[in-house]
Motif scaffolding. Structure first.
Motif, PDB file in Angstrom:
ATOM      1  N   LEU A 205       1.185  -1.148   0.021  1.00 33.80           N
ATOM      2  CA  LEU A 205      -0.051   0.328   0.176  1.00 33.80           C
ATOM      3  C   LEU A 205       0.966   1.516   0.159  1.00 33.80           C
ATOM      4  CD1 LEU A 205      -3.080  -0.965   2.578  1.00 33.80           C
ATOM      5  CD2 LEU A 205      -3.028  -0.348   0.212  1.00 33.80           C
ATOM      6  N   GLU A 206       1.906   0.924   0.988  1.00 32.93           N
ATOM      7  CA  GLU A 206       2.962   2.117   0.496  1.00 32.93           C
ATOM      8  C   GLU A 206       3.903   2.932  -0.455  1.00 32.93           C
ATOM      9  OE1 GLU A 206       4.632   2.068   5.319  1.00 32.93           O
ATOM     10  OE2 GLU A 206       5.291   1.501   3.947  1.00 32.93           O
ATOM     11  N   SER A 207       3.816   1.290  -0.963  1.00 33.59           N
ATOM     12  CA  SER A 207       4.450   1.952  -2.633  1.00 33.59           C
ATOM     13  C   SER A 207       3.404   1.862  -3.300  1.00 33.59           C
ATOM     14  CB  SER A 207       5.111   0.319  -3.122  1.00 33.59           C
ATOM     15  OG  SER A 207       5.522   0.229  -4.602  1.00 33.59           O
ATOM     16  N   ALA A 208       2.540   1.758  -3.403  1.00 37.73           N
ATOM     17  CA  ALA A 208       1.332   2.180  -4.696  1.00 37.73           C
ATOM     18  C   ALA A 208       0.626   3.527  -4.288  1.00 37.73           C
ATOM     19  CB  ALA A 208      -0.519   1.375  -3.440  1.00 37.73           C
ATOM     20  N   ASP A 215      -4.270   8.912  -4.185  1.00 44.29           N
ATOM     21  CA  ASP A 215      -5.471   8.467  -4.444  1.00 44.29           C
ATOM     22  C   ASP A 215      -5.843   8.034  -2.862  1.00 44.29           C
ATOM     23  OD1 ASP A 215      -6.271   5.665  -4.404  1.00 44.29           O
ATOM     24  OD2 ASP A 215      -5.412   4.930  -6.078  1.00 44.29           O
ATOM     25  N   LEU A 216      -7.373   8.580  -3.001  1.00 43.68           N
ATOM     26  CA  LEU A 216      -8.255   8.427  -1.334  1.00 43.68           C
ATOM     27  C   LEU A 216      -8.126   6.963  -1.046  1.00 43.68           C
ATOM     28  CD1 LEU A 216     -10.509  11.506  -2.275  1.00 43.68           C
ATOM     29  CD2 LEU A 216      -8.338  11.654  -0.846  1.00 43.68           C
ATOM     30  N   GLU A 217      -9.040   5.939  -1.957  1.00 45.94           N
ATOM     31  CA  GLU A 217      -8.738   5.044  -1.261  1.00 45.94           C
ATOM     32  C   GLU A 217      -7.440   4.002  -1.153  1.00 45.94           C
ATOM     33  OE1 GLU A 217     -11.270   2.230  -2.247  1.00 45.94           O
ATOM     34  OE2 GLU A 217     -12.920   3.390  -2.913  1.00 45.94           O
ATOM     35  N   VAL A 218      -6.657   4.503  -1.718  1.00 50.47           N
ATOM     36  CA  VAL A 218      -4.813   3.543  -1.026  1.00 50.47           C
ATOM     37  C   VAL A 218      -5.095   4.738   0.252  1.00 50.47           C
ATOM     38  CG1 VAL A 218      -3.068   3.469  -1.673  1.00 50.47           C
ATOM     39  CG2 VAL A 218      -4.077   3.571  -3.072  1.00 50.47           C
ATOM     40  N   ILE A 219      -4.942   6.015   0.559  1.00 47.40           N
ATOM     41  CA  ILE A 219      -5.104   6.592   1.583  1.00 47.40           C
ATOM     42  C   ILE A 219      -6.051   5.936   2.848  1.00 47.40           C
ATOM     43  CG2 ILE A 219      -5.181   8.881   3.021  1.00 47.40           C
ATOM     44  CD1 ILE A 219      -4.206  10.009   0.179  1.00 47.40           C
ATOM     45  N   ASN A 220      -6.907   5.569   2.330  1.00 45.69           N
ATOM     46  CA  ASN A 220      -8.173   5.216   3.352  1.00 45.69           C
ATOM     47  C   ASN A 220      -7.621   3.454   3.733  1.00 45.69           C
ATOM     48  OD1 ASN A 220     -10.400   5.502   4.877  1.00 45.69           O
ATOM     49  ND2 ASN A 220     -11.846   3.963   3.922  1.00 45.69           N
ATOM     50  N   LYS A 221      -7.541   2.278   3.009  1.00 44.39           N
ATOM     51  CA  LYS A 221      -7.144   1.347   2.980  1.00 44.39           C
ATOM     52  C   LYS A 221      -5.709   1.328   4.076  1.00 44.39           C
ATOM     53  CE  LYS A 221      -9.091  -0.926  -1.080  1.00 44.39           C
ATOM     54  NZ  LYS A 221      -8.583  -1.608  -1.911  1.00 44.39           N
ATOM     55  N   LEU A 222      -4.149   1.523   3.310  1.00 47.82           N
ATOM     56  CA  LEU A 222      -3.545   1.902   4.460  1.00 47.82           C
ATOM     57  C   LEU A 222      -3.550   2.777   5.820  1.00 47.82           C
ATOM     58  CD1 LEU A 222      -0.210   1.815   4.285  1.00 47.82           C
ATOM     59  CD2 LEU A 222       0.396   4.062   3.311  1.00 47.82           C
ATOM     60  N   ALA A 223      -4.316   3.589   5.696  1.00 45.99           N
ATOM     61  CA  ALA A 223      -4.772   4.236   7.095  1.00 45.99           C
ATOM     62  C   ALA A 223      -5.190   3.567   7.873  1.00 45.99           C
ATOM     63  CB  ALA A 223      -5.757   5.709   7.266  1.00 45.99           C
ATOM     64  N   LEU A 224      -6.237   2.833   7.525  1.00 48.61           N
ATOM     65  CA  LEU A 224      -6.372   1.667   9.002  1.00 48.61           C
ATOM     66  C   LEU A 224      -6.160   0.738   8.599  1.00 48.61           C
ATOM     67  CD1 LEU A 224     -10.227   1.456   7.032  1.00 48.61           C
ATOM     68  CD2 LEU A 224      -9.900   1.741   9.405  1.00 48.61           C
ATOM     69  N   SER A 225      -4.863  -0.467   8.024  1.00 49.20           N
ATOM     70  CA  SER A 225      -3.855  -0.365   8.283  1.00 49.20           C
ATOM     71  C   SER A 225      -2.800  -0.613   9.246  1.00 49.20           C
ATOM     72  CB  SER A 225      -3.470  -0.747   6.599  1.00 49.20           C
ATOM     73  OG  SER A 225      -4.058  -1.856   5.970  1.00 49.20           O
ATOM     74  N   TYR A 226      -2.512   0.786   9.040  1.00 49.03           N
ATOM     75  CA  TYR A 226      -1.204   1.259  10.503  1.00 49.03           C
ATOM     76  C   TYR A 226      -2.470   1.181  11.653  1.00 49.03           C
ATOM     77  CZ  TYR A 226       1.735   3.631   7.043  1.00 49.03           C
ATOM     78  OH  TYR A 226       2.413   3.667   6.186  1.00 49.03           O
ATOM     79  N   HIS A 227      -3.728   2.227  11.193  1.00 48.88           N
ATOM     80  CA  HIS A 227      -4.522   1.753  12.796  1.00 48.88           C
ATOM     81  C   HIS A 227      -4.273  -0.137  13.247  1.00 48.88           C
ATOM     82  CE1 HIS A 227      -7.173   1.576  15.967  1.00 48.88           C
ATOM     83  NE2 HIS A 227      -8.130   1.480  15.332  1.00 48.88           N
ATOM     84  N   GLN A 228      -5.120  -0.840  12.397  1.00 40.43           N
ATOM     85  CA  GLN A 228      -4.516  -2.045  13.022  1.00 40.43           C
ATOM     86  C   GLN A 228      -3.287  -2.350  13.976  1.00 40.43           C
ATOM     87  OE1 GLN A 228      -5.851  -4.476   9.238  1.00 40.43           O
ATOM     88  NE2 GLN A 228      -8.218  -4.102   9.928  1.00 40.43           N
ATOM     89  N   VAL A 229      -2.249  -2.314  13.042  1.00 41.44           N
ATOM     90  CA  VAL A 229      -1.031  -2.677  14.200  1.00 41.44           C
ATOM     91  C   VAL A 229      -0.530  -1.295  14.305  1.00 41.44           C
ATOM     92  CG1 VAL A 229       0.121  -4.229  11.827  1.00 41.44           C
ATOM     93  CG2 VAL A 229       0.589  -1.873  11.534  1.00 41.44           C
ATOM     94  N   ASN A 230      -0.814  -0.502  15.412  1.00 43.88           N
ATOM     95  CA  ASN A 230      -1.267   0.650  16.141  1.00 43.88           C
ATOM     96  C   ASN A 230      -0.494   1.498  16.168  1.00 43.88           C
ATOM     97  OD1 ASN A 230      -2.476  -0.629  18.189  1.00 43.88           O
ATOM     98  ND2 ASN A 230      -1.116  -2.422  17.917  1.00 43.88           N
ATOM     99  N   ARG A 231       0.254   1.945  14.534  1.00 48.45           N
ATOM    100  CA  ARG A 231       0.655   3.263  14.044  1.00 48.45           C
ATOM    101  C   ARG A 231      -0.176   3.914  14.189  1.00 48.45           C
ATOM    102  NH1 ARG A 231       4.600   0.575   9.655  1.00 48.45           N
ATOM    103  NH2 ARG A 231       4.866   2.986   8.808  1.00 48.45           N
TER     104      ARG A 231
END
Length: 284
Positions: A205-208, A215-231
């Motif tokens: 996702l970071e690479s994308a 790309d707002l879709e990627v931003i959303n997915k990456l933010a939620l992925s960060y949250h899942q690992v407490n970033r």
């Protein structure tokens, strides 16, 4: 006053009470109703025992009722105060005393309030009460917080409350003599988090996002992925940049993710507080 820290001495319990001084110091107050000076200080002594929360046991001996015990101790005058540690008398006071004189006697022999708080905090860590332990550790004097065992306990609390950057900083400055099994287990916990926090999915996702920064879709997915690992700080910063320009970006999905993470972090979290303030500054 009914309290676990205060006992009335009698023939039935005096041996057991003295044996208890092997674990917890016992302060015996010899008094009698006929001696006003010895009886009027009792409420202050009881309050002191409550204040020390079990750092010592207050044992009250009514010498009129328990003459046999009083004579065994060889009490000459009332009031008399004697401090027992490990079954032996280590200090005492004879004659009328102010409560501050009693406090001075205790200060000479008992752990300081800081040491008591540290002991309590370490017990909380063992019980898994990490947030409470961290709050108590942060009240300790700076010099005590610099000791290796306190740093390890604090790092443990940081890891368990998902404050990984603070934990990493502390663990990088642990003195060599404290790099024991406990230290190694904390390092292992941190490494596990770092591996999970940089999963192949996140890297993809970071690479994308590098290829398409808007790309707002990627931003959303990456933010939620960060949250899942407490970033969470990175997640909030990522979402906030487009939201600051348009609160309804991605048909409101970004705002929903932002609010969900805020809610999950709770009221006391500093990251949540920072971004809640920024949100209010736009709304109001």
């Amino acid at each position: 006053m009914h309290s676990p820290y205060i006992v009335e001495l009698s023939e039935q319990n005096f041996r057991e009470t003295l044996e208890g001084s092997m674990q917890t110091p016992v302060l015996i107050h010899f008094w009698a109703p006929m001696s006003q000076e010895s009886s009027q200080i009792i409420p202050e002594l009881q309050a002191l025992a409550q204040q020390y929360e079990g750092a010592f046991t207050l044992a009250l001996l009514n010498c009129e009722q328990e003459q046999m015990i009083a004579s065994q101790f060889g009490v000459q005058a009332l009031p008399t105060i004697a401090l027992f540690i490990n079954g032996q008398p280590v200090d005492g006071l004879g004659g009328p005393q102010s409560i501050s004189a009693v406090q001075e006697l205790l200060t000479k022999h008992l752990p300081s309030q800081d040491e008591l708080n540290l002991s309590k905090a370490l017990e909380m860590v063992k019980l898994g009460q990490y947030s409470e332990a961290l709050s108590l550790i942060e009240t300790l004097t700076p010099s005590l917080q610099e000791s290796g065992d306190v740093k390890l306990a604090k790092a443990d609390c940081y890891l368990e409350t998902h404050q990984f950057d603070q934990a990493k900083t502390l663990l990088e400055h642990i003195p060599l003599e404290y790099q024991d099994g406990y230290y190694k287990s904390l390092i292992a916990k941190l490494e596990l988090h770092e591996q999970a926090a940089n999963s192949p999915e996140i890297q993809q996702l970071e690479s994308a996002l590098e290829n398409k920064p808007d790309d707002l879709e990627v931003i959303n997915k990456l933010a939620l992925s960060y949250h899942q690992v407490n970033r969470d700080e990175e997640a909030m910063a990522l979402l906030w940049a487009p939201l600051a320009r348009d609160l309804n970006a991605l048909d409101g999905d970004l705002k929903k993710s932002f609010m969900d993470i805020l809610s999950a972090l709770g009221q006391g979290n500093p990251v949540a507080s920072k971004y809640r303030r920024q949100l209010y500054s736009i709304l109001y």
